[in-house]
Design a protein around this motif. Structure first.
Motif, PDB file in Angstrom:
ATOM      1  N   ILE A  40       1.067  -1.691   0.353  1.00  0.00           N
ATOM      2  CA  ILE A  40      -0.123  -0.002  -0.357  1.00  0.00           C
ATOM      3  C   ILE A  40       1.186   1.463   0.235  1.00  0.00           C
ATOM      4  CG2 ILE A  40      -1.592   1.162   1.007  1.00  0.00           C
ATOM      5  CD1 ILE A  40      -2.841  -1.581   2.261  1.00  0.00           C
ATOM      6  N   ALA A  41       2.111   1.559   1.183  1.00  0.00           N
ATOM      7  CA  ALA A  41       2.989   2.323   0.693  1.00  0.00           C
ATOM      8  C   ALA A  41       3.232   2.734  -0.199  1.00  0.00           C
ATOM      9  CB  ALA A  41       3.689   2.136   1.997  1.00  0.00           C
ATOM     10  N   GLU A  42       3.816   1.687  -1.186  1.00  0.00           N
ATOM     11  CA  GLU A  42       4.523   1.944  -2.517  1.00  0.00           C
ATOM     12  C   GLU A  42       3.167   2.277  -3.948  1.00  0.00           C
ATOM     13  OE1 GLU A  42       7.061   2.332  -5.263  1.00  0.00           O
ATOM     14  OE2 GLU A  42       7.462   1.192  -3.464  1.00  0.00           O
ATOM     15  N   LYS A  43       1.918   2.016  -3.946  1.00  0.00           N
ATOM     16  CA  LYS A  43       1.514   2.063  -4.648  1.00  0.00           C
ATOM     17  C   LYS A  43       1.224   3.637  -4.092  1.00  0.00           C
ATOM     18  CE  LYS A  43      -1.409  -1.390  -5.632  1.00  0.00           C
ATOM     19  NZ  LYS A  43      -1.695  -1.897  -6.256  1.00  0.00           N
ATOM     20  N   ILE A  44       0.936   4.345  -2.348  1.00  0.00           N
ATOM     21  CA  ILE A  44       0.645   5.787  -2.686  1.00  0.00           C
ATOM     22  C   ILE A  44       2.190   6.435  -2.787  1.00  0.00           C
ATOM     23  CG2 ILE A  44       0.693   7.599  -0.636  1.00  0.00           C
ATOM     24  CD1 ILE A  44      -1.769   5.430   0.569  1.00  0.00           C
ATOM     25  N   ARG A  45       2.743   6.133  -2.939  1.00  0.00           N
ATOM     26  CA  ARG A  45       4.326   6.508  -3.536  1.00  0.00           C
ATOM     27  C   ARG A  45       3.870   6.758  -5.085  1.00  0.00           C
ATOM     28  NH1 ARG A  45       7.415   3.022  -0.802  1.00  0.00           N
ATOM     29  NH2 ARG A  45       7.613   3.768   1.513  1.00  0.00           N
ATOM     30  N   ALA A  46       3.475   5.730  -5.783  1.00  0.00           N
ATOM     31  CA  ALA A  46       3.594   6.349  -7.264  1.00  0.00           C
ATOM     32  C   ALA A  46       3.325   6.894  -7.494  1.00  0.00           C
ATOM     33  CB  ALA A  46       3.679   4.460  -8.012  1.00  0.00           C
ATOM     34  N   ASN A  47       1.556   7.137  -7.067  1.00  0.00           N
ATOM     35  CA  ASN A  47       0.152   7.276  -7.108  1.00  0.00           C
ATOM     36  C   ASN A  47      -0.460   8.188  -5.942  1.00  0.00           C
ATOM     37  OD1 ASN A  47      -1.662   8.738  -7.671  1.00  0.00           O
ATOM     38  ND2 ASN A  47      -3.202   7.160  -8.827  1.00  0.00           N
ATOM     39  N   PRO A  48       0.353   9.493  -5.510  1.00  0.00           N
ATOM     40  CA  PRO A  48      -0.359  10.297  -3.730  1.00  0.00           C
ATOM     41  C   PRO A  48      -1.408  10.774  -4.464  1.00  0.00           C
ATOM     42  CG  PRO A  48       1.860  11.197  -4.983  1.00  0.00           C
ATOM     43  CD  PRO A  48       1.604  10.190  -5.571  1.00  0.00           C
TER      44      PRO A  48
END
Length: 81
Positions: A40-48
């Motif tokens: 989830i953190a990686e997805k948020i980093r990729a798409n804030p």
């Protein structure tokens, strides 16, 4: 007495098995939660912009009068995060 069906257990534990592990179920669930958190953190980093979707959901949930006080408190904790 059977508390949960095998299907329910597979859902709850994500098909995990103790196998030869020295870990207990709680430790395995913690491991799985950490893995999910990292994804989830990686997805948020990729798409804030995903954070805005989460905040919109929180706003909608808090507007629901049917939510219990305990659910409302949990939602407010997520809002702080």
């Amino acid at each position: 007495m059977l508390i949960a069906s095998n299907h329910a257990n597979r859902y709850i534990y994500g098909g995990m098995s103790l196998g030869n592990s020295n870990k207990n179920w709680h430790e395995l669930l913690d491991d799985r939660s950490l893995e999910m958190d990292c994804v989830i953190a990686e997805k948020i980093r990729a798409n804030p912009k995903l954070v805005q979707i989460a905040l919109s959901n929180i706003k909608r949930w808090l507007a629901n009068p049917d939510y219990s006080d305990s659910n409302r408190q949990a939602i407010l904790e997520w809002k702080k995060l």
